[in-house]
Design a protein around this motif. Structure first.
Motif, PDB file in Angstrom:
ATOM      1  N   LYS A 163      45.132  45.708  56.759  1.00 34.05           N
ATOM      2  CA  LYS A 163      45.342  45.573  55.310  1.00 34.05           C
ATOM      3  C   LYS A 163      45.437  44.084  54.943  1.00 34.05           C
ATOM      4  O   LYS A 163      44.820  43.619  53.966  1.00 34.05           O
ATOM      5  CB  LYS A 163      46.633  46.297  54.912  1.00 34.05           C
ATOM      6  CG  LYS A 163      46.760  46.505  53.412  1.00 34.05           C
ATOM      7  CD  LYS A 163      47.978  47.338  53.096  1.00 34.05           C
ATOM      8  CE  LYS A 163      48.286  47.281  51.604  1.00 34.05           C
ATOM      9  NZ  LYS A 163      48.764  45.953  51.194  1.00 34.05           N
ATOM     10  N   ALA A 179      48.760  47.564  59.173  1.00 34.56           N
ATOM     11  CA  ALA A 179      49.250  46.455  58.353  1.00 34.56           C
ATOM     12  C   ALA A 179      48.348  45.237  58.538  1.00 34.56           C
ATOM     13  O   ALA A 179      48.000  44.555  57.568  1.00 34.56           O
ATOM     14  CB  ALA A 179      50.692  46.129  58.744  1.00 34.56           C
ATOM     15  N   ASN A 234      50.914  51.534  63.212  1.00 38.87           N
ATOM     16  CA  ASN A 234      51.343  51.000  61.919  1.00 38.87           C
ATOM     17  C   ASN A 234      51.056  49.511  61.821  1.00 38.87           C
ATOM     18  O   ASN A 234      50.570  49.031  60.805  1.00 38.87           O
ATOM     19  CB  ASN A 234      52.849  51.246  61.720  1.00 38.87           C
ATOM     20  CG  ASN A 234      53.114  52.664  61.290  1.00 38.87           C
ATOM     21  OD1 ASN A 234      52.194  53.366  60.848  1.00 38.87           O
ATOM     22  ND2 ASN A 234      54.349  53.115  61.436  1.00 38.87           N
TER      23      ASN A 234
END
Lengths: 262, 163
Positions: B69, B66, B62
Motif C-alpha cells: 500500500k 502495508a 499484514n
C-alpha cells in the motif's frame, strides 16, 4: 499331597518326575505354603515370576518417565513407543469410545509380553499354563460381555442374529454365533498357551539333545547347539507376536461389544 | 503335562488375580498418567507453536500488505508531483512564448516604423536631389536661372506619371 517341593512331581506323572524332561520347566514349585480360608494360595515360583513381571513393567515405565522431557531420550522413547503402540491399536480397532479400556489392554499386553519374555531367560513361563491364559481370556470375555449389556441392554442379544442374513438361515446362524462367542475365551487362551508350550518344549528338547548327543560324541552336540540361537530368536518373535495377538483380539472383541458390529 | 494338574490351579489363579490387579492399578493410577501427561504436554506445545506460526504468518502478510500500500501511495504521489511539475513547466513555457511573441511583434513594428520613416526620408531626399539635379541640369542647358518650385512641380509630375 505334599505342599513342599515339586507339586507336579507328586501327581504320579512319570514323565514329569524326570528333572531333565522338556516338561520339567513347567512345574510349579511351592516356595511358601499359604492357605486363605481353605483356598490354596501358596506362593509359588509362578507367583514370584508374576510379581517380578509386575515390578519390572512398573519400573520400566516409571523409571523411563522419571526425567520425562518434551523431546524424549532413548529410554523415555521406548516407554512411549509401547504406550503409543497400544494406544493406536486400541484407537484403530475400537475408535474413541474404547479409550476407557486402555489401562486394561495395556496391562494385558505388558503382562503377557513380560511373562512370555522372562520365560525365555530361565524363569517359569506363566503364560504356558492353560489356567493362567484361560483366566486372562475369561476376564476379557467377561469385560466384553458386561460392556455389551451395559451399553446396549438386552439389545446386545441381537449380536447373535447378524443383520442382513436371510430369515430362514436364522435357526442355523444364531446357534453358530452363540457357539463362536462362547468359544472365544477358549481359542484366545489355547492360542497363547500352545504357542508358549511348543516353543519352550522345543528349546528344552534341543537343550537335551545338546547334552545327550554331546555325551555320545562331542561334535554331535554342536548341531542342536547351533539351532538353539535360531529357535531362541524365533521364540522372542513368538513372545512378542502372541502378546500382540492377545491385545488386538481384546480390542476387536471390545469393538464388537461397544459398536454391536461384526 | 504339569499344566493340567488341578492342584496348581488355585494358587496360580489367586496370584494371577493379585498380581494382575496390582499391575492394572499401578498402570492406571501411577504409570500411564505420567506418559499421558508428557504426550499431552508435547501435543499442546506443538499446537501452541503451530498457532504462533500461523499468527506470525498473518502478521507477515499484514506487513506485506502495508508495504504494498505504501509503495502504491508513493507511486501515486510521485506521479501527481510529476504531472504538477509538467503542468507548471508547460504553463511557464506558454507564458514565455506569449511574452516573446509580444516582444517580437513590438520590435518588428518598431523596426517597420523605422524602415518606413527611413524610406519616406529617403524618398523625400530623392525628390530634393531630383529637383536640385533637374534645376541644375535645366539651368546649365538653358543658361538661365530655373525656379526651384517649378523644378519641384515638374519632378512631382514625372514621378506621378511613372508611378
Amino acid at each position: 499331597m505334599s505342599r513342599q517341593g515339586s507339586r507336579a512331581a507328586t501327581t504320579g506323572d512319570d514323565i514329569v518326575a524326570d528333572a531333565h524332561s522338556p516338561l520339567a520347566q513347567f512345574e510349579i514349585k511351592t516356595l511358601m505354603p499359604l492357605d486363605l480360608g481353605g483356598v490354596d494360595a501358596s506362593f509359588t515360583n509362578a507367583s514370584l515370576i508374576m510379581a517380578v513381571v509386575v515390578g519390572l513393567v512398573t519400573i520400566f515405565i516409571v523409571a523411563g518417565m522419571s526425567k520425562a522431557t518434551i523431546i524424549p531420550g532413548r529410554f523415555q522413547g521406548m516407554v512411549e513407543f509401547f504406550y503409543e503402540f497400544i494406544a493406536n491399536l486400541l484407537k484403530e480397532n475400537t475408535g474413541p469410545k474404547g479409550k476407557a479400556f486402555f489401562p486394561l489392554v495395556f496391562s494385558l499386553f505388558m503382562f503377557i509380553l513380560g511373562c512370555n519374555l522372562i520365560g525365555l531367560f530361565g524363569a517359569i513361563t506363566v503364560t504356558s499354563h492353560i489356567i493362567v491364559t484361560f483366566a486372562l481370556a475369561f476376564m476379557v470375555i467377561t469385560v466384553v460381555t458386561v460392556v455389551g449389556f451395559v451399553k446396549h441392554g438386552t439389545h446386545y442379544f441381537s449380536y447373535f442374529a447378524p443383520a442382513g442374513a436371510p430369515m430362514w438361515l436364522m435357526p442355523l446362524m444364531i446357534p453358530l454365533e452363540i457357539i463362536s462367542y462362547l468359544i472365544r475365551p477358549i481359542s484366545l487362551s489355547v492360542r497363547l498357551f500352545a504357542n508358549m508350550v511348543a516353543g519352550h518344549v522345543m528349546l528344552g528338547v534341543l537343550g537335551t539333545f545338546v547334552v545327550g548327543l554331546g555325551g555320545l560324541f562331542f561334535a554331535l552336540g554342536a548341531i542342536p547347539l547351533a539351532a538353539i540361537p535360531l529357535i531362541f530368536a524365533l521364540e522372542v518373535l513368538v513372545a512378542l507376536l502372541q502378546a500382540y495377538v492377545f491385545a488386538i483380539l481384546t480390542c476387536i472383541y471390545l469393538n464388537d461389544a461397544i459398536h454391536l458390529a461384526h | 503335562m504339569p499344566q493340567f494338574d488341578p492342584a496348581i490351579f488355585s494358587p496360580l489363579l489367586v496370584w494371577l488375580i493379585l498380581t494382575f490387579v496390582a499391575l492394572y492399578l499401578l498402570m492406571s493410577k501411577l504409570a500411564l498418567p505420567k506418559v499421558a501427561a508428557i504426550i499431552d504436554q508435547r501435543a499442546e506445545r506443538i499446537e501452541g507453536n503451530l498457532a504462533k506460526a500461523e499468527q506470525l504468518r498473518a502478521e507477515a502478510a499484514n506487513v506485506l500488505l502495508a508495504y504494498e500500500k505504501a509503495m502504491a501511495d508513493a507511486k501515486a504521489a510521485a506521479q501527481a508531483e510529476l504531472a504538477k511539475a509538467g503542468a507548471e513547466i508547460a504553463a511557464e513555457t506558454a507564458k514565455r512564448e506569449v511574452e516573446f511573441a509580444k516582444r517580437l511583434a513590438e520590435q518588428t513594428s518598431v523596426a517597420e516604423g523605422r524602415i518606413k520613416a527611413a524610406k519616406t526620408e529617403a524618398l523625400a531626399q530623392v525628390k530634393a536631389i531630383a529637383t536640385d539635379l533637374a534645376a541644375g541640369i535645366a539651368g546649365k542647358l538653358t543658361g538661365a536661372g530655373v525656379d526651384q518650385a517649378a523644378a519641384g512641380a515638374a519632378v512631382d509630375a514625372i514621378v506621378k506619371e511613372r508611378a
